[in-house]
Design a protein around this motif. Structure first.
Motif, short mmCIF file in Angstrom:
data_model
loop_
_atom_site.label_atom_id
_atom_site.label_comp_id
_atom_site.label_asym_id
_atom_site.label_seq_id
_atom_site.Cartn_x
_atom_site.Cartn_y
_atom_site.Cartn_z
N UNK A 84 0.82 -1.22 0.00
CA UNK A 84 0.00 0.00 0.00
C UNK A 84 0.85 1.27 0.00
N UNK A 85 2.06 1.16 -0.43
CA UNK A 85 2.99 2.29 -0.37
C UNK A 85 2.53 3.48 -1.21
N UNK A 86 1.81 3.23 -2.29
CA UNK A 86 1.38 4.31 -3.20
C UNK A 86 -0.12 4.56 -3.13
N UNK A 87 -0.74 4.09 -2.06
CA UNK A 87 -2.18 4.26 -1.92
C UNK A 87 -2.50 5.03 -0.65
N UNK A 88 -3.70 5.60 -0.54
CA UNK A 88 -4.05 6.38 0.65
C UNK A 88 -4.05 5.53 1.92
N UNK A 89 -3.78 6.19 3.04
CA UNK A 89 -3.80 5.50 4.33
C UNK A 89 -5.13 4.80 4.55
N UNK A 90 -6.22 5.43 4.14
CA UNK A 90 -7.55 4.84 4.35
C UNK A 90 -7.66 3.47 3.69
N UNK A 91 -7.03 3.30 2.53
CA UNK A 91 -7.07 2.00 1.85
C UNK A 91 -6.34 0.95 2.68
N UNK A 92 -5.21 1.33 3.24
CA UNK A 92 -4.46 0.39 4.06
C UNK A 92 -5.24 0.03 5.32
N UNK A 93 -5.84 1.01 5.96
CA UNK A 93 -6.60 0.73 7.18
C UNK A 93 -7.79 -0.18 6.88
N UNK A 94 -8.37 -0.04 5.71
CA UNK A 94 -9.44 -0.95 5.30
C UNK A 94 -8.90 -2.37 5.17
N UNK A 95 -7.70 -2.51 4.61
CA UNK A 95 -7.04 -3.82 4.52
C UNK A 95 -6.87 -4.41 5.92
N UNK A 96 -6.38 -3.62 6.85
CA UNK A 96 -6.16 -4.09 8.22
C UNK A 96 -7.48 -4.55 8.83
N UNK A 97 -8.53 -3.78 8.64
CA UNK A 97 -9.84 -4.15 9.18
C UNK A 97 -10.31 -5.49 8.62
N UNK A 98 -10.12 -5.68 7.33
CA UNK A 98 -10.60 -6.92 6.71
C UNK A 98 -9.78 -8.12 7.15
N UNK A 99 -8.48 -7.93 7.33
CA UNK A 99 -7.65 -9.04 7.81
C UNK A 99 -8.01 -9.39 9.24
N UNK A 100 -8.18 -8.40 10.10
CA UNK A 100 -8.55 -8.68 11.49
C UNK A 100 -9.90 -9.40 11.55
N UNK A 101 -10.84 -9.00 10.70
CA UNK A 101 -12.13 -9.69 10.66
C UNK A 101 -11.96 -11.14 10.22
N UNK A 102 -11.07 -11.37 9.25
CA UNK A 102 -10.80 -12.74 8.80
C UNK A 102 -10.18 -13.57 9.91
N UNK A 103 -9.25 -12.97 10.64
CA UNK A 103 -8.63 -13.67 11.77
C UNK A 103 -9.68 -14.03 12.81
#
Length: 390
Positions: free
Chosen positions: A220-239
């Motif tokens: 996510x180096x070239x994407x907005x922080x919000x996109x990365x935080x959405x990734x984190x949310x989805x991974x935590x939900x999967x866990x």
């Protein structure tokens, strides 16, 4: 997950140095060379039976198998999951690319070592992903139990690690599923086989989730922080789905910004991701507070506290330098974490990350690793005397 009821307990984050011959076997196999499976298994077994007493001799309380029977903290799954093939291309870390002179030296150092690469020879997901044979993780658990048997009564608890669906998805890129969420779901269901087997065998489960911080300056180096935080949310939900029904106090979650020595000045701040990490249904967090970039962030836990039933494994030993931390420095770091949490019983002393997360990639010489772990134990003794007077 045992609390530090009367003294600060010590642990580490998973991988420990593998013997050179075992590393060579793993590296050759990762490059696609023909390697005798029986030789790999025998070398892994021998290494396992050496690593358990070594941890006890260093003074550790909560110990593991050192990941000796795996070639990488995550990529070992290419030998256990179906659906992997083809090739993936890992994105360069932003902090390395930002410094061309450093990048050149970093590449040269890597070229001089025999190791299992975490950026080359990477497979992709090209078919449905499932856990091929649950007997493999069962055997690993049984091997560990056998190695622990002679040490009965000499350690507090034992743990085994397993990676996050998110870090596997970041390394092994999706070429099969229609959506990333579908890929996460498949990985979560497959990895749940390991998660549940580890707990069923009586071990603590440590979820290794560098993706929850690392991928900000990678995928996510070239994407907005919000996109990365959405990734984190989805991974935590999967866990949370994958560990549903497991007791919280049998699971701890490790997050880091990548186990490599580099500037790390593109890392996402802990305060940005911590609110999401706290949604994970786990009994504790394992966080790195020894390295120069993130040591100050232990203070975030005062502003965004853990749940009352959660523990902190505070990283107080840097796994990327050959400095042996003075026990007084270790004690100061432990005491700082205890002050932030307000209860020393909820703090364990650990390392920032593993010492050899992919075989041969470790930056710290094996004899220095053990010196560092002895200093960890001594620092915990000093801190205990001050935190538990009388």
């Amino acid at each position: 997950m045992q609390r530090s009821e009367h003294r600060i307990l010590t642990t580490h984050t998973g991988s420990l140095p593998r013997p050179p011959e075992l590393t060579r076997l793993y590296a050759r196999r990762a490059r696609g060379e023909a390697v005798d499976a029986a030789a790999v298994a025998a070398a892994g077994q021998a290494a396992l039976h050496r690593i358990v007493p070594s941890q006890l001799e260093a003074g550790l309380d909560v110990i593991n198998n050192g990941e000796q029977q795996r070639d990488s903290f995550a990529l070992y799954l290419r030998h256990r999951l179906t659906g992997f093939g083809g090739e993936s291309q890992r994105t360069t870390f932003a902090d390395i690319e930002a410094y061309p002179e450093f990048q050149a030296g970093f590449a040269q150092q890597s070229a001089e070592k025999e190791f299992v690469s975490n950026t080359a020879f990477l497979p992709a997901a090209v078919a449905p992903v499932t856990y091929a044979d649950p007997g493999v993780i069962e055997a690993e658990c049984e091997d560990f139990a056998a190695a622990l048997a002679p040490a009965a009564g000499r350690y507090a608890e034992a743990f085994l690690t397993a990676p996050s669906p998110g870090i596997v998805a970041a390394i092994v890129q999706n070429r099969h599923y229609d959506t990333e969420d579908a890929y996460f779901a498949a990985l979560g269901a497959a990895l749940a086989v390991e998660y549940r087997a580890i707990v069923a065998h009586g071990f603590l489960l440590q979820l290794d989730c560098p993706d929850l911080a690392l991928e900000r300056h990678c995928s996510y180096r070239d994407r907005p922080l919000a996109d990365f935080l959405d990734f984190v949310e989805r991974v935590v939900a999967t866990i949370n789905t994958a560990i549903a029904g497991l007791p919280r106090d049998r699971v701890r979650l490790h997050v880091c910004w990548g186990n490599y020595e580099a500037p790390h000045d593109h890392d996402v701040p802990l305060e940005e991701i911590l609110p999401i990490l706290l949604r994970a249904e786990v009994g504790g967090l394992v966080l790195p507070f020894a390295n120069p970039r993130h040591a100050h962030e232990v203070g975030c836990l005062a502003r965004m506290p853990l749940a009352a039933d959660q523990l902190l494994v505070a990283g107080v030993i840097d796994t990327l330098t050959n400095f042996v931390e003075h026990p007084e420095v270790v004690a100061e770091r432990i005491i700082r974490a205890a002050e932030v949490l307000g209860d020393p019983r909820r703090v364990l002393a650990g390392t920032d990350c593993g010492f050899d997360t992919s075989a041969g990639r470790g930056r710290v010489a094996p004899d220095v690793v053990w010196a560092k772990l002895r200093s960890l134990a001594e620092g915990a003794r000093l801190a205990s005397a001050r935190l538990f007077p009388g």
